[in-house]
Design an enzyme around this catalytic site. Structure first.
Site: not given
Length: 127
Positions: A125, A105
């Protein structure tokens, strides 16, 4: 150490240095914000490069801080990414080996990315 800041000519090199996988814990996030501010304030610096020391660009969140207030304390990952995106000087992510979760990210928030062949990227995730 959490991040190193060096200037080479007109480029600021910001090296994540939080072994073993350059986790983005609070101290590292603070060091990144400070390094970006230093690069922005230096008229000789025309661009910044963020990379990782050792065996990873960044493995993402620092698991030692999971469930603690440090995990979301400012600057959190979103604030860090927004600061990079708002930079008037280009910020380049130089990825190698591994860029996972928050590390990926962070790289995606940079203006440009260069990636060494064989680098593994993932958003693992679970929810």
């Amino acid at each position: 150490m959490t991040a190193r800041y060096q200037v080479h000519g007109d480029v600021a090199l910001i090296t994540l240095d939080n072994p073993p996988v350059n986790g983005l814990g609070l101290a590292t996030r603070l060091a990144l914000v400070d390094a970006l501010a230093a690069a922005h304030a230096d008229p000789a610096v025309q661009a910044s490069v963020i990379t990782g020391a050792g065996k990873a660009f960044s493995g993402g969140a620092d698991i030692k801080e999971f469930g603690s207030p440090k995990a979301i304390q400012e600057p959190n990952l979103l604030s860090l990414i927004l600061a990079i995106e708002a930079s008037t000087k280009p910020v380049v992510a130089a990825l190698h080996s591994v860029a996972m979760g928050g590390g990926l990210e962070l790289a995606l928030g940079c203006h440009y990315r260069v990636v060494l062949a064989g680098c593994n990227v993932a958003l693992p995730e679970v929810k």
